[in-house]
Every structure is written in C-alpha cells, then in structure tokens.
Write a protein that holds these residues in place. Structure first.
Motif, PDB file in Angstrom:
ATOM      1  N   GLU A  55       0.829  -1.206   0.000  1.00 37.09           N
ATOM      2  CA  GLU A  55       0.000   0.000   0.000  1.00 37.09           C
ATOM      3  C   GLU A  55       0.866   1.261   0.000  1.00 37.09           C
ATOM      4  O   GLU A  55       0.532   2.243  -0.669  1.00 37.09           O
ATOM      5  N   ASP A  56       1.975   1.236   0.755  1.00 37.10           N
ATOM      6  CA  ASP A  56       2.881   2.394   0.746  1.00 37.10           C
ATOM      7  C   ASP A  56       3.446   2.627  -0.653  1.00 37.10           C
ATOM      8  O   ASP A  56       3.518   3.758  -1.132  1.00 37.10           O
TER       9      ASP A  56
ATOM     10  N   ASP B  79       2.102   1.590  -3.545  1.00 38.53           N
ATOM     11  CA  ASP B  79       1.026   2.001  -4.453  1.00 38.53           C
ATOM     12  C   ASP B  79       0.586   3.441  -4.214  1.00 38.53           C
ATOM     13  O   ASP B  79       0.232   4.154  -5.153  1.00 38.53           O
ATOM     14  N   ARG B  80       0.610   3.884  -2.969  1.00 32.79           N
ATOM     15  CA  ARG B  80       0.231   5.268  -2.660  1.00 32.79           C
ATOM     16  C   ARG B  80       1.210   6.241  -3.333  1.00 32.79           C
ATOM     17  O   ARG B  80       0.808   7.203  -3.986  1.00 32.79           O
ATOM     18  N   GLU B  81       2.495   5.971  -3.182  1.00 31.09           N
ATOM     19  CA  GLU B  81       3.512   6.832  -3.796  1.00 31.09           C
ATOM     20  C   GLU B  81       3.460   6.737  -5.323  1.00 31.09           C
ATOM     21  O   GLU B  81       3.538   7.746  -6.027  1.00 31.09           O
TER      22      GLU B  81
ATOM     23  N   GLY C 153       0.475   8.559  -6.698  1.00 24.08           N
ATOM     24  CA  GLY C 153       0.691   9.999  -6.622  1.00 24.08           C
ATOM     25  C   GLY C 153       1.569  10.522  -7.735  1.00 24.08           C
ATOM     26  O   GLY C 153       1.290  11.567  -8.338  1.00 24.08           O
TER      27      GLY C 153
ATOM     28  N   VAL D 299      -5.623   1.031  -2.841  1.00 22.58           N
ATOM     29  CA  VAL D 299      -5.039   2.367  -2.669  1.00 22.58           C
ATOM     30  C   VAL D 299      -4.722   2.981  -4.028  1.00 22.58           C
ATOM     31  O   VAL D 299      -5.000   4.157  -4.272  1.00 22.58           O
ATOM     32  N   PHE D 300      -4.151   2.187  -4.930  1.00 22.69           N
ATOM     33  CA  PHE D 300      -3.843   2.679  -6.279  1.00 22.69           C
ATOM     34  C   PHE D 300      -5.125   2.851  -7.085  1.00 22.69           C
ATOM     35  O   PHE D 300      -5.351   3.901  -7.689  1.00 22.69           O
TER      36      PHE D 300
ATOM     37  N   ARG E 268      -7.414   5.908  -6.800  1.00 16.42           N
ATOM     38  CA  ARG E 268      -6.859   7.218  -7.178  1.00 16.42           C
ATOM     39  C   ARG E 268      -7.281   7.663  -8.582  1.00 16.42           C
ATOM     40  O   ARG E 268      -7.204   8.840  -8.916  1.00 16.42           O
TER      41      ARG E 268
END
Length: 193
Positions: free
Chosen positions: A68-69, A71-73, A76, A98-99, A102
């Motif tokens: 998740e970390d 995919d979040r970055e 973004g 999470v991805f 977005r």
C-alpha cells in the motif's frame, strides 16, 4: 498507425517487461500517452518510452514497507501527469485498492478469455488444462484479480505442440489490437466507465 482520441485525452501506461503493448499504444496514440510507470528498472518498456519522449516513473517496491505504501507513492507520481485513465500493459504487480481508488478507470490486458485462467501465467495454465482455445481479454481492474468488467475479448487457438512461448507469440498481436481499441472506446464513452 496513429488514431485520434478526443482533445485532452491523456493516459498512463504501466509496464514491467519488453513493452510491446506499450509500443502499440505509442504507435496508435503518440500524443496521448502522458507517462509510463513501472517497478523494474531494467524494463525495455522504459527505453521505448524514452525513445518516444514520454516521461518515465520508476519506483522500486523494495524501498517501501508495504504494498500500500508503494502504491500510494506510485499513484501519486502517476496522477501528477493529469491522466484520466491508467492502462496496465504487461504490468506484473497486483494493484491495491489504494492505487485503484486514485483514478477514474484502470484498464488491463490479460492473456486469457476471462474468467478462465485468472492470475499469473495464464498461457501456461491454458496449456496445462489442455484447452483447444484461450484468448485475450481487456478488462477494468477491480480489487479482485482479473475480475473486473470485460470490455473486449478475442479467442486464440491452442495448437498441437504449442509451448508457452509460441502461444504468447500468437496472442501478442491480438493484445495490441484489443488494447488500442479498448482505449479508444473508453475515451469515446463506449466502454461503460
């Protein structure tokens, strides 16, 4: 051969390997591929993108504590290119919610006639199952792997003596054609998303 998408249509392409699907999209929509992203630094897809003058976003999953970390970055950085569609074109990582949350839509190409042979090595799965045909699907990605709505499919015969490599070789032109068409249909409002 390039096609025309509506004004302002911008999409990202995710790739992990050679990038033949990416190349089909670059050939069809050279003005609309806004960024290419991936997780493998040595992916030939990145060379294809750079040659076409398309920016590349590479992140190493090993640099992040959780999926998740990462995919979040990753999401973004991709979102910074103002895209309304993300296209998985041989991207070999499962995208987390999470991805997916977005972006308005995430398309993916998969080497089987979904729902058959979901997940990794679909051509190998087809060969082991002894089926007479498999195929290619383009679908919208959802949280469950290879379970989203299918927007395009085409059968590919499994021939006697086929190996994973020979089967994939016949599938690639089908992947390219279906993926290019699915992107066009999406931006023309014909895909349902």
């Amino acid at each position: 051969m390039s096609e025309t998408l509506p004004a302002g249509a911008r999409f990202a392409v995710l790739a992990s390997g050679s990038g033949s699907n990416l190349q089909a999209l670059l050939d069809a929509y050279p003005e609309n591929v806004a960024v290419v992203g991936g997780d493998r630094a040595g992916a030939f897809a990145f060379r294809r993108a750079k040659k076409a003058g398309v920016p590349v976003v590479h992140l190493d999953p090993g640099d992040y504590r959780t999926r998740e970390d990462f995919d979040r970055e990753f999401a973004g950085r991709i979102a910074a290119y103002d895209v309304s569609l993300v296209v998985g074109a041989g991207y070999m990582r499962i995208l987390s919610p999470v991805f997916l949350a977005r972006f308005p839509a995430v398309l993916n190409v998969h080497p089987s006639l979904l729902p058959a042979f979901r997940g990794l090595d679909a051509p190998g799965q087809a060969l082991r199952a002894g089926v007479e045909q498999t195929g290619v699907s383009v679908h919208f990605m959802v949280e469950e792997v290879d379970a989203g709505p299918v927007v395009a499919q085409e059968a590919v015969p499994v021939l006697p003596g086929d190996t994973r490599e020979t089967l994939l070789e016949r599938m690639h032109p089908v992947e390219h054609r279906l993926l290019v068409g699915a992107v066009r249909d999406h931006f023309q409002g014909k895909s349902g998303f």
